[in-house]
Design a protein around this motif. Sequence first.
Motif: not given
Lengths: 274, 274
Positions: A172-173, A175, A179, A183, A218-220, A222-225, B205-206, B212, B215-216, B219-220, B222-224
């Motif tokens: 998304r976004d 990325m 990218d 991360g 892991k959370y990163f 997961d956050g990206m699904e 490529g970034v 970035s 967004f990282a 997501y981190f 969001d993952g929590m």
Amino acid sequence: MTICHFSTYRLKNSMATSERKKRQIKQREEMILDIARKMLVERGYPGMSMDRLADATEYSKGTIYQHFTCKEDLVLALSIQTMSKREEFFRRASTFQGRTRERIVAVGVAEDLFVRIYPYHFRSEQIVRLTSLRDKVTPLRNETLDACERRCLSTVAEIVRTAVGQGDVVLRDGMTPEDVCFGLWCMTMGAHTLMASEIPLSERGVRDGSKSLRFATKYFLDGMEWTPLMNDVDFGATVVRIREEIFPAETQQVFGGRVAEKSLPSLPRQVSSS
Amino acid sequence: MTICHFSTYRLKNSMATSERKKRQIKQREEMILDIARKMLVERGYPGMSMDRLADATEYSKGTIYQHFTCKEDLVLALSIQTMSKREEFFRRASTFQGRTRERIVAVGVAEDLFVRIYPYHFRSEQIVRLTSLRDKVTPLRNETLDACERRCLSTVAEIVRTAVGQGDVVLRDGMTPEDVCFGLWCMTMGAHTLMASEIPLSERGVRDGSKSLRFATKYFLDGMEWTPLMNDVDFGATVVRIREEIFPAETQQVFGGRVAEKSLPSLPRQVSSS
DNA sequence: TCGAAAAATGACAAATCGTCATTTTGCGAC
DNA sequence: GTCGCAAAATGACGATTTGTCATTTTTCGA
């Protein structure tokens, strides 16, 4: 004819000795690097002086400067040695049979093992990154390191692309796969910088940096699904499987067979400079 | 009595001049630091020599060494100056009126502005972190920096604790608030290390490292499952609001009023050493 | 104006990087 | 064996740099 034969023989012979010479030189270079690495770890960057290195290797300074244009060039050579090892680790990790998400975890396991087996690498990597030496260093060496790093990255990017292709993750976004790599790279690099810091992480309330890093990634993800989410599967079991299947020898070396060990010994700290 | 009066007068007077002296010395120290910082940015760490600094400040080397025990001590002093600025940025950010998740974003915005306004800070921070100098440096300075860093961290940790208290986030896997901070800290530090690297990120490529990084972290968090998830709210709008409400002057300074600017100018790179 | 204490100075010692003229070694030819 | 040349090794040396300290200069009250 005779002359020609002789000439050919001489040429061959000369080439043979030349080859031998090259081997010897190569061997010596590795010997110098081994000793330099030890010195760099034990005494830090300023503590590794070229004079001391000359003494320790029992060669003269001039000879060492025939191998390396300057001190930074030598450190770069050290970086290349380990960086190609990291590349190998990453490549092996990426062959893990499993979901894309697990293969990414495998790369994390590879990095963790890599840092533990070559604790000095990170320090010299930082030095190389911090010191501006693009113009002082052997161009070939520069490119070699660059290519090595690029391959490491593309190994990871390839997994991301596969995941996108299989629908395990949607970017998304705006990325790009790169990218995403960035991360992961940030987290890893930052974590190791902080872990190698003089102030122990425990004084900052962090018990186990490696574990925290594992959870952060892991959370990163997961956050990206990126499916399967690691809440849905046994994360620890995956790590154990990776260690057993891909890095049995390295795991043995680092953890002495305690594959599932949770609280890991902290990384060695640099000896104070003299 | 008279003697007593005289004595008192003399003491007072002496103290007054002493105070003036102290102010002058303090002022000079700041002047030295200003010039040193400029030199550090322009010529790199080795390029900032104490002799050159003495020349530039128009004081003698001995005088400079009355302020700082060694070169590293001076760099540490530079770090303290900016670190306390960062602390202020973080504190202001944490006052943002909004959900805990938004307050964390505010800290991210603070860090971004901080790095843009004080691009040299990160470099010296890395130098301090890389060079082992605990024993060479003025103890007071050491503690000052340490305390500053600790306060920065606890500002963030406090937000995490509040979030936990309010039920905005649940800490799983035995994570502590400090572990969460560590995750954010890693990403930030890693990103800036890579952005300050000699190899432009674009070659990897970034396109935009800051973006970035944003967004990282998104997501981190969001993952929590730190609510509200940033898919559910307008992330960009929050950033703009933070910039406008908390850092109007700094935003003006960095972006010239283009608060919502997406593709940001990259950070300045170090001039090659001479 | 004087004198003592405080401050500033820069010559100097020590260490370090990198160079290069000189010495030593390796090796084929006879 | 030994001669001679090319390649390699050596370490003294120049240039910098950090940090010290005896000497000079300044400050400031008496």
